[in-house]
Design an enzyme around this catalytic site. Sequence first.
Site, mmCIF file in Angstrom:
data_model
loop_
_atom_site.group_PDB
_atom_site.id
_atom_site.type_symbol
_atom_site.label_atom_id
_atom_site.label_comp_id
_atom_site.label_asym_id
_atom_site.label_seq_id
_atom_site.Cartn_x
_atom_site.Cartn_y
_atom_site.Cartn_z
ATOM 1 N N ILE A 266 0.864 -1.180 0.000
ATOM 2 C CA ILE A 266 0.000 0.000 0.000
ATOM 3 C C ILE A 266 0.900 1.230 0.000
ATOM 4 O O ILE A 266 1.771 1.376 0.864
ATOM 5 C CB ILE A 266 -0.906 -0.001 1.239
ATOM 6 C CG1 ILE A 266 -1.801 -1.242 1.231
ATOM 7 C CG2 ILE A 266 -1.752 1.281 1.302
ATOM 8 C CD1 ILE A 266 -2.408 -1.572 2.580
ATOM 9 N N TYR A 452 -9.688 -7.583 26.364
ATOM 10 C CA TYR A 452 -8.249 -7.420 26.201
ATOM 11 C C TYR A 452 -7.603 -8.012 27.451
ATOM 12 O O TYR A 452 -7.616 -7.393 28.524
ATOM 13 C CB TYR A 452 -7.950 -5.921 26.083
ATOM 14 C CG TYR A 452 -6.624 -5.520 25.504
ATOM 15 C CD1 TYR A 452 -6.521 -5.107 24.180
ATOM 16 C CD2 TYR A 452 -5.479 -5.485 26.282
ATOM 17 C CE1 TYR A 452 -5.308 -4.671 23.652
ATOM 18 C CE2 TYR A 452 -4.267 -5.059 25.767
ATOM 19 C CZ TYR A 452 -4.189 -4.660 24.445
ATOM 20 O OH TYR A 452 -2.983 -4.233 23.930
#
Length: 534
Positions: A266, A452
Amino acid sequence: MQRRRRKFYGWGYEGDEVSSCEIAEFERAWARLLGVSNFEPAPFPRAEDISLRTPRVPIPDALHAICTTDHHERLYHTYGASTVDIARAIRGEFDNPPDVIAYPDTEDDIVNLFRWCEDANLVAIPYGGGTSVVGGVNPPSQDRCRGVVTIDMQNFDKVLEVDHRSQAARVQAGVLGPHLEQQLKPTGLTLRFFPQSWEFSSLGGWVATRAAGHFATAYTQIDDHIESLRVITPAGNIEAKRFPASGAGPNPDRMFLGSEGALGIITEAWVRLHRRPTHRTMTSVRFVDYERAVEAVRVISQSGLYPANARLIERAEAAYTGSSDGTYDILVLGFESADHPVDVWMERALNICGDFGGTWDESALRDHDVSSDADTKSWRDKFLRGPALREHAIVRGVMRETMETAITWDRFQQLHAHVKDETHHAIRVVTGRAGSVTCRLTHIYPDGPAPYFTWFAYGDKKRIPEQFIAIKHIAEQAIVDAGGTVTHHHALGRDHRPWYDNERPELFCSALRAAKKIFDPCAILNPGILFDPS
């Protein structure tokens, strides 16, 4: 070459120091967590003491201006920033370094590097900011190639165009977080995308790994910031047209979101921007009943309030950071806007919290100072300093890992209990000692949270990589067994790939293989990331 040299064994730049006072503070916290009374740190490695294998391929004359075999550059680009990466670097293990580091200035340079790799049977590793914690930038261990070229995109670091009326910008993909925001600041606009690695991670890296920022609901996944991408592949260039939305068939940009450099590099992205917020309010809410706190967060996630922050932190983690005395969990709750005051939104969210037993400091809330809440500030400061302390923990035998996932609300409590139980058991079996396992909710969606998990263990300094891998494998398997995704925002890399194999449909893998064969016919780009190379 790097403009300012980064450490090859840890976080940050050479010369960046952690103060003795801060290390002492964290040692006290680790001692409380792990029951260790004295830490004897091992020394950090020195570049001049490490021998690397001779580069296996010569640099072509036409590429000498953008390539190097410098010793430090090869050391630095061998690993990412995971605990096991840093532990191996500290142990002086650099058995599989890249042979050449390339710093392209133009897209033509990238094409020329692709041609070289194809002709010479070399692997090309696209490299963003080097903050991967899942082995995403590490050279593959397969010996199917003659050498490895790491392509560092740091020279692609400019904001090329700003569309003020549409609040969007065309940005080169190698730009790091601080430099991006510095260039946008005169416009009054911001990407408002801040992962924990923001200081050293790049826009292209965020896109390639489908990263998520700090904001709980407002600006979460990088996917939602992308209008269009420009990608250089070995087979040619792809540039999607720029629209606010389109229903015209499958979106070509989605092919490269999460592709981790396996399909192309990219080089540019049109990204959606936001006006800089001028109205903010933040506070911490205390809960003595964790399950009721989770219910409060669920109701907020389904209320349409869209808080900028809604992080539910278990009391043990809050106590570690000095945000709690260990008798209550805290919800870091915040709202922001560039258009209107947000007090009404906060008031409604707090009403919801109150319905589930939450309490908060009214005086701190009235100050309208986002830094006046002591609990919030203490947790945030420790959170942001975490990466800088990792190498200091490892040389003291302290292992720390964060594992994130996402799951629907109906299955969260089962996942929460199973992952904590299995990880506690794994730590005790592997190290012979008790450890610490906590969970916080970092991002929330109407249909589920992103839990998390953070675990600490005290290991054998000579065996940290092996012990770490053993514990992580059991903990990740527990997440998958309980129905969670293998990753919410840390990507796959080489570390998470085994679980992704079971998560994605096999027929889709066949489609990915076909796409790679078209975009990368010689299979030079980051082999082994999305599937095993044939």
